[in-house]
Write a protein that holds these residues in place. Sequence first.
Motif, PDB file in Angstrom:
ATOM      1  N   MET A   8       0.825  -1.194   0.000  1.00 24.15           N
ATOM      2  CA  MET A   8       0.000   0.000   0.000  1.00 24.15           C
ATOM      3  C   MET A   8       0.866   1.254   0.000  1.00 24.15           C
ATOM      4  SD  MET A   8      -3.052   1.172   2.572  1.00 24.15           S
ATOM      5  CE  MET A   8      -4.185  -0.120   2.181  1.00 24.15           C
ATOM      6  N   GLY A   9       2.041   1.178   0.591  1.00 20.92           N
ATOM      7  CA  GLY A   9       2.939   2.323   0.576  1.00 20.92           C
ATOM      8  C   GLY A   9       2.684   3.292   1.709  1.00 20.92           C
ATOM      9  N   LEU A  10       3.606   4.182   1.886  1.00 18.35           N
ATOM     10  CA  LEU A  10       3.529   5.174   2.938  1.00 18.35           C
ATOM     11  C   LEU A  10       2.414   6.172   2.648  1.00 18.35           C
ATOM     12  CD1 LEU A  10       4.903   6.169   5.539  1.00 18.35           C
ATOM     13  CD2 LEU A  10       6.366   7.585   4.110  1.00 18.35           C
ATOM     14  N   ALA A  11       1.696   6.540   3.675  1.00 19.20           N
ATOM     15  CA  ALA A  11       0.614   7.509   3.527  1.00 19.20           C
ATOM     16  C   ALA A  11       1.173   8.853   3.079  1.00 19.20           C
ATOM     17  CB  ALA A  11      -0.126   7.651   4.850  1.00 19.20           C
ATOM     18  N   LYS A  12       0.388   9.593   2.345  1.00 13.49           N
ATOM     19  CA  LYS A  12       0.823  10.879   1.808  1.00 13.49           C
ATOM     20  C   LYS A  12       0.526  12.051   2.749  1.00 13.49           C
ATOM     21  CE  LYS A  12       1.797   9.354  -2.463  1.00 13.49           C
ATOM     22  NZ  LYS A  12       2.580   8.189  -2.255  1.00 13.49           N
ATOM     23  N   THR A  13      -0.456  11.880   3.633  1.00 22.55           N
ATOM     24  CA  THR A  13      -0.837  12.976   4.530  1.00 22.55           C
ATOM     25  C   THR A  13      -1.032  12.458   5.951  1.00 22.55           C
ATOM     26  OG1 THR A  13      -3.215  12.660   4.229  1.00 22.55           O
ATOM     27  CG2 THR A  13      -2.108  14.125   2.653  1.00 22.55           C
ATOM     28  N   GLU A  14      -1.009  13.379   6.888  1.00 17.55           N
ATOM     29  CA  GLU A  14      -1.256  13.010   8.282  1.00 17.55           C
ATOM     30  C   GLU A  14      -2.661  12.434   8.444  1.00 17.55           C
ATOM     31  OE1 GLU A  14      -1.026  14.928  12.769  1.00 17.55           O
ATOM     32  OE2 GLU A  14      -0.731  16.217  11.037  1.00 17.55           O
ATOM     33  N   ILE A  46      -2.674   8.843   7.455  1.00 25.70           N
ATOM     34  CA  ILE A  46      -2.062   8.014   8.498  1.00 25.70           C
ATOM     35  C   ILE A  46      -3.074   7.770   9.614  1.00 25.70           C
ATOM     36  CG2 ILE A  46      -0.308   7.938  10.311  1.00 25.70           C
ATOM     37  CD1 ILE A  46       1.491   9.587   8.388  1.00 25.70           C
ATOM     38  N   GLN A  47      -3.727   8.824  10.066  1.00 24.71           N
ATOM     39  CA  GLN A  47      -4.710   8.699  11.140  1.00 24.71           C
ATOM     40  C   GLN A  47      -5.818   7.734  10.758  1.00 24.71           C
ATOM     41  OE1 GLN A  47      -5.757  12.817  11.505  1.00 24.71           O
ATOM     42  NE2 GLN A  47      -4.160  13.224  13.017  1.00 24.71           N
ATOM     43  N   GLU A  48      -6.320   7.851   9.546  1.00 25.80           N
ATOM     44  CA  GLU A  48      -7.406   6.985   9.085  1.00 25.80           C
ATOM     45  C   GLU A  48      -6.951   5.529   9.015  1.00 25.80           C
ATOM     46  OE1 GLU A  48     -10.951   5.443   7.789  1.00 25.80           O
ATOM     47  OE2 GLU A  48     -10.560   7.423   8.652  1.00 25.80           O
ATOM     48  N   ARG A  49      -5.774   5.296   8.472  1.00 29.86           N
ATOM     49  CA  ARG A  49      -5.265   3.922   8.350  1.00 29.86           C
ATOM     50  C   ARG A  49      -5.065   3.267   9.714  1.00 29.86           C
ATOM     51  NH1 ARG A  49      -0.501   3.518   3.861  1.00 29.86           N
ATOM     52  NH2 ARG A  49      -1.641   4.340   2.083  1.00 29.86           N
ATOM     53  N   VAL A  50      -4.443   3.994  10.629  1.00 31.54           N
ATOM     54  CA  VAL A  50      -4.175   3.431  11.955  1.00 31.54           C
ATOM     55  C   VAL A  50      -5.484   3.160  12.686  1.00 31.54           C
ATOM     56  CG1 VAL A  50      -3.116   3.860  14.207  1.00 31.54           C
ATOM     57  CG2 VAL A  50      -1.886   4.439  12.125  1.00 31.54           C
ATOM     58  N   ARG A  91       3.755  -5.089  11.875  1.00 32.58           N
ATOM     59  CA  ARG A  91       4.581  -4.453  10.853  1.00 32.58           C
ATOM     60  C   ARG A  91       3.884  -3.196  10.340  1.00 32.58           C
ATOM     61  NH1 ARG A  91       5.326  -8.372   6.220  1.00 32.58           N
ATOM     62  NH2 ARG A  91       3.123  -7.949   6.189  1.00 32.58           N
ATOM     63  N   LEU A  92       4.652  -2.164  10.097  1.00 30.35           N
ATOM     64  CA  LEU A  92       4.067  -0.927   9.562  1.00 30.35           C
ATOM     65  C   LEU A  92       3.384  -1.172   8.220  1.00 30.35           C
ATOM     66  CD1 LEU A  92       6.763   1.715  10.486  1.00 30.35           C
ATOM     67  CD2 LEU A  92       4.548   1.322  11.568  1.00 30.35           C
ATOM     68  N   GLU A  93       3.855  -2.137   7.485  1.00 32.64           N
ATOM     69  CA  GLU A  93       3.255  -2.452   6.186  1.00 32.64           C
ATOM     70  C   GLU A  93       1.811  -2.930   6.337  1.00 32.64           C
ATOM     71  OE1 GLU A  93       6.270  -4.029   7.104  1.00 32.64           O
ATOM     72  OE2 GLU A  93       7.487  -2.526   6.109  1.00 32.64           O
ATOM     73  N   ASP A  94       1.446  -3.370   7.570  1.00 36.06           N
ATOM     74  CA  ASP A  94       0.083  -3.847   7.811  1.00 36.06           C
ATOM     75  C   ASP A  94      -0.932  -2.704   7.848  1.00 36.06           C
ATOM     76  OD1 ASP A  94       1.070  -6.419   7.971  1.00 36.06           O
ATOM     77  OD2 ASP A  94       1.185  -6.397  10.160  1.00 36.06           O
ATOM     78  N   LEU A  95      -0.431  -1.477   7.955  1.00 36.55           N
ATOM     79  CA  LEU A  95      -1.357  -0.344   8.056  1.00 36.55           C
ATOM     80  C   LEU A  95      -1.917   0.029   6.715  1.00 36.55           C
ATOM     81  CD1 LEU A  95       0.497   1.881  10.620  1.00 36.55           C
ATOM     82  CD2 LEU A  95      -1.421   0.361  11.014  1.00 36.55           C
TER      83      LEU A  95
END
Length: 80
Positions: A1-7, A10-14, A76-80
């Motif tokens: 999925m890759g690193l989130a582009k915005t804060e 990130i909040q939504e994924r977590v 793993r961070l990749e799980d987010l």
Amino acid sequence: MGLAKTEAEIQERVSRFLKAELKRSNITYAGLAELLAKHGLKGETEASVKNKLMRGTFAASFLLATIAALEMEGFRLEDL
């Protein structure tokens, strides 16, 4: 999925990830609050847990304590 582009992303994924893990573990918000108390976050309540996960904003200590409380070995961070 890759690193989130915005804060916000990130909040939504977590938030989605933790909610899914709670459901998978069959643990309620109240149950998580009890587990968090065992991991040093004694002030959490069902309402505070629910609000944090709805907003997606919380301290890293909450995230790490939740991971520990849910016994998520191999997180793993990749799980987010």
